[in-house]
Scaffold this motif. Sequence first.
Motif, short mmCIF file in Angstrom:
data_model
loop_
_atom_site.label_atom_id
_atom_site.label_comp_id
_atom_site.label_asym_id
_atom_site.label_seq_id
_atom_site.Cartn_x
_atom_site.Cartn_y
_atom_site.Cartn_z
N ASP A 1 2.35 -0.91 3.41
CA ASP A 1 1.37 0.17 3.29
C ASP A 1 0.77 0.15 1.88
O ASP A 1 1.32 -0.44 0.96
CB ASP A 1 2.01 1.53 3.56
CG ASP A 1 2.34 1.73 5.03
OD1 ASP A 1 1.75 1.04 5.86
OD2 ASP A 1 3.21 2.58 5.32
N CYS A 2 -0.35 0.84 1.73
CA CYS A 2 -1.06 0.86 0.44
C CYS A 2 -1.11 2.27 -0.14
O CYS A 2 -1.36 3.24 0.58
CB CYS A 2 -2.47 0.31 0.63
SG CYS A 2 -3.52 0.44 -0.83
N VAL A 3 -0.88 2.34 -1.44
CA VAL A 3 -1.05 3.59 -2.20
C VAL A 3 -2.13 3.36 -3.24
O VAL A 3 -2.04 2.41 -4.04
CB VAL A 3 0.26 4.01 -2.90
CG1 VAL A 3 -0.01 5.13 -3.90
CG2 VAL A 3 1.29 4.46 -1.88
N ALA A 4 -3.17 4.17 -3.23
CA ALA A 4 -4.22 4.07 -4.25
C ALA A 4 -3.78 4.85 -5.49
O ALA A 4 -3.27 5.97 -5.38
CB ALA A 4 -5.53 4.63 -3.72
N ILE A 5 -3.95 4.24 -6.66
CA ILE A 5 -3.51 4.86 -7.91
C ILE A 5 -4.70 4.98 -8.86
O ILE A 5 -5.30 3.99 -9.25
CB ILE A 5 -2.38 4.05 -8.57
CG1 ILE A 5 -1.21 3.87 -7.60
CG2 ILE A 5 -1.90 4.74 -9.85
CD1 ILE A 5 -0.11 2.97 -8.12
N MET A 6 -5.03 6.22 -9.21
CA MET A 6 -6.10 6.52 -10.16
C MET A 6 -5.52 7.27 -11.34
O MET A 6 -5.57 8.49 -11.41
CB MET A 6 -7.20 7.34 -9.50
CG MET A 6 -8.07 6.60 -8.51
SD MET A 6 -9.38 7.66 -7.83
CE MET A 6 -10.37 7.97 -9.31
N SER B 1 -14.26 0.98 -3.06
CA SER B 1 -12.99 0.43 -3.54
C SER B 1 -11.80 1.04 -2.81
O SER B 1 -10.81 0.36 -2.53
CB SER B 1 -12.86 0.66 -5.05
OG SER B 1 -13.82 -0.08 -5.75
N LEU B 2 -11.89 2.32 -2.50
CA LEU B 2 -10.81 2.98 -1.78
C LEU B 2 -10.81 2.60 -0.30
O LEU B 2 -9.76 2.33 0.30
CB LEU B 2 -10.91 4.49 -1.93
CG LEU B 2 -10.56 5.05 -3.31
CD1 LEU B 2 -11.00 6.51 -3.44
CD2 LEU B 2 -9.06 4.95 -3.57
N THR B 3 -11.99 2.55 0.28
CA THR B 3 -12.10 2.31 1.72
C THR B 3 -11.58 0.94 2.13
O THR B 3 -10.90 0.79 3.15
CB THR B 3 -13.56 2.47 2.18
OG1 THR B 3 -14.02 3.79 1.85
CG2 THR B 3 -13.68 2.27 3.69
N ILE B 4 -11.87 -0.09 1.33
CA ILE B 4 -11.52 -1.46 1.75
C ILE B 4 -10.03 -1.75 1.76
O ILE B 4 -9.58 -2.69 2.40
CB ILE B 4 -12.25 -2.51 0.88
CG1 ILE B 4 -11.88 -2.37 -0.60
CG2 ILE B 4 -13.74 -2.45 1.09
CD1 ILE B 4 -12.46 -3.47 -1.48
N VAL B 5 -9.22 -0.91 1.07
CA VAL B 5 -7.77 -1.16 1.06
C VAL B 5 -7.01 -0.22 2.00
O VAL B 5 -5.79 -0.36 2.15
CB VAL B 5 -7.20 -1.06 -0.37
CG1 VAL B 5 -7.79 -2.15 -1.25
CG2 VAL B 5 -7.45 0.31 -0.99
N LYS B 6 -7.70 0.74 2.59
CA LYS B 6 -7.13 1.64 3.58
C LYS B 6 -5.82 2.29 3.11
O LYS B 6 -4.76 2.12 3.72
CB LYS B 6 -6.90 0.89 4.90
CG LYS B 6 -8.18 0.32 5.49
CD LYS B 6 -7.91 -0.49 6.74
CE LYS B 6 -9.20 -1.08 7.29
NZ LYS B 6 -8.96 -1.93 8.48
#
Length: 609
Positions: free
Chosen positions: A93-98, A134-139
């Motif tokens: 799974d992917c976690v977006a980090i900002m 950038s966020l959408t492409i990594v789901k």
Amino acid sequence: MKHNEIITAKQIILKLPNILFKLPRIIKGLKVADARNKKKPVGLGLCVEKSAKKNPQGFAIRYQERNITYQVFNEWSNKIARTLLSHDLQKGDCVAIMVENRPELLATVAACAKIGVISAMINTSQKGKILVHSLTIVKPKLIVVGEECYEAYEAIRDHIDIPCTHHFYLADTDTLTKIGHAPMHWKNLALIIQSQSGKRLPQVNHIYCDDPCFYVYTSGTTGLPKAVIFNHGRFMKAYGTFGHATVGLTVKDSMYVPLPFYHSTAMAICWGSILAGNATLIMARKFSVSRFWQDIRYYEATAFGYIGELCRYLIEQVPTQDDADHQIKIMLGNGLRPSIWKAFKQRFDVDRVCEFYASSEGNIGFSNVFNFDNTVGFAPYKYALIEYDKEREQPIKNAAGFLTTVAKGQSGLLLGEISDKSPFHGYTDSKKTQLTVLRNVFKTGDAWFNTGDLMRDMGFKHAQFVDRIGDTFRWKGENVSTTEIEMLIDDIEEVSESVVYGVEIPNTDGRAGMAQIRLTCDIADFNFSTFYRNLKNTVPQYAIPIFISLSKGIDITGTFKHKKSALKEIGFNIEKSDNPIYVLLPNTETYQPLCSKLQHHIHQGKYRY
């Protein structure tokens, strides 16, 4: 290329005593970097745990007034990892980090790495459409946002498909001692982890070389940012090749890193080298030319990470008596220009320049193991420098239909052979991955990764970086996609069409952005201040064009591609241009007409870019 920059057999022989002394370390590093065993547990999480075991009370991170030991950092990341698992995240799974540069960023990345979750390293300067993309492409299934990035994310939150229950917030403070408050509809990560155990997680033993570690974003050659898959095997290559074989830090060393950790230079090369030596990371929020040497002295750093632009800023400062008053012995990075290389080493008394070459997505890397000047170093993997037609922007084929390598001292397009030893993992978009692969290069059936970079052959498997090709240029240490900026400029109401390219400004590294624009209105009716504000709201500061050329028509090829070669040649030379040119001077909010006086001052370096 200067004759004395060609590396000779005599120079190699003179380096042998030092090489032999380092040989055990080099062999160890290459062994660690060899990630072909698909069943062997590896990865960032294990590297963190190894350092915590070998140097538990040593500082893992020093940031401002915070000093965090390896033991505390390791347990902190375990708590975050358990929190992620409690929210149904699984391996893959992917976690977006900002989050900007601060310990919370690395603790979150380490936590993800330990359980096989992929960290999407969002460029914290992104906003608007680019951020959505950038966020959408990594789901991502979950997002962690620092207070410093909260407004940028909230502005596009409705366009992102992440459940409200999976929005985590980190106050911009020392969250280990001051939890802070989360806004409405956000979960406070610092508060939630307090109920979690800091004990070791069993998942860390089930991470293998092909498992993705994080996504880093690159403009590539065309289009919007691409998410590059940076797997744990590649992290081990950085950890081994740079950390052990090249840099060789120890527990007594500390490296100052003012580079953004959403880039692989800081995240993989610098941090990997630090972890390999169980050394200390001195983390700066952002680069500051006025604070750089002050911080170096305050923290007693023995190494620092850099990009070429950073070094140019430092050497442009007025010399002082204490320029060499520090403990730096190693600098690690890429982009140090030959024009300032020796002057920088001499003025600041730095013994070793560990220059390297690598791309976020590529399968080939160079490292200056032998400490030669003006080179990205030596490549342990198979590569080729091929003849390239800059005008037609394509490789040159021989009579047999294959490609040809350049002679020693000449520049060519760098290709990395795709093999089991140096695989190419590519992007999240398989179609874009295939576009960067060249086949039947030297023989039928072979496959090579096209780096898009021109390199000069210096001999003995050493090379010197020359330039980037295609639709990407580098400015302020960032890759700028011309297609991406063209799309955003074209969205502005008064613009009919635009073409973006990079131009050289004397005494600067990389290329500054320039755009030729065809308007839908008269020049007198065009508001440059509004135009700049529109760009500022959608484009990172480093990607905003410095120069604007207003044209009645833009030349295209028969295949409807913009003819950029001639525009690059003209640059911002008003004597060669048939169009009026406008310039965005430093610390201004609008464009103004470029005249011969302004052009002369820019060439003389009066304005600092």
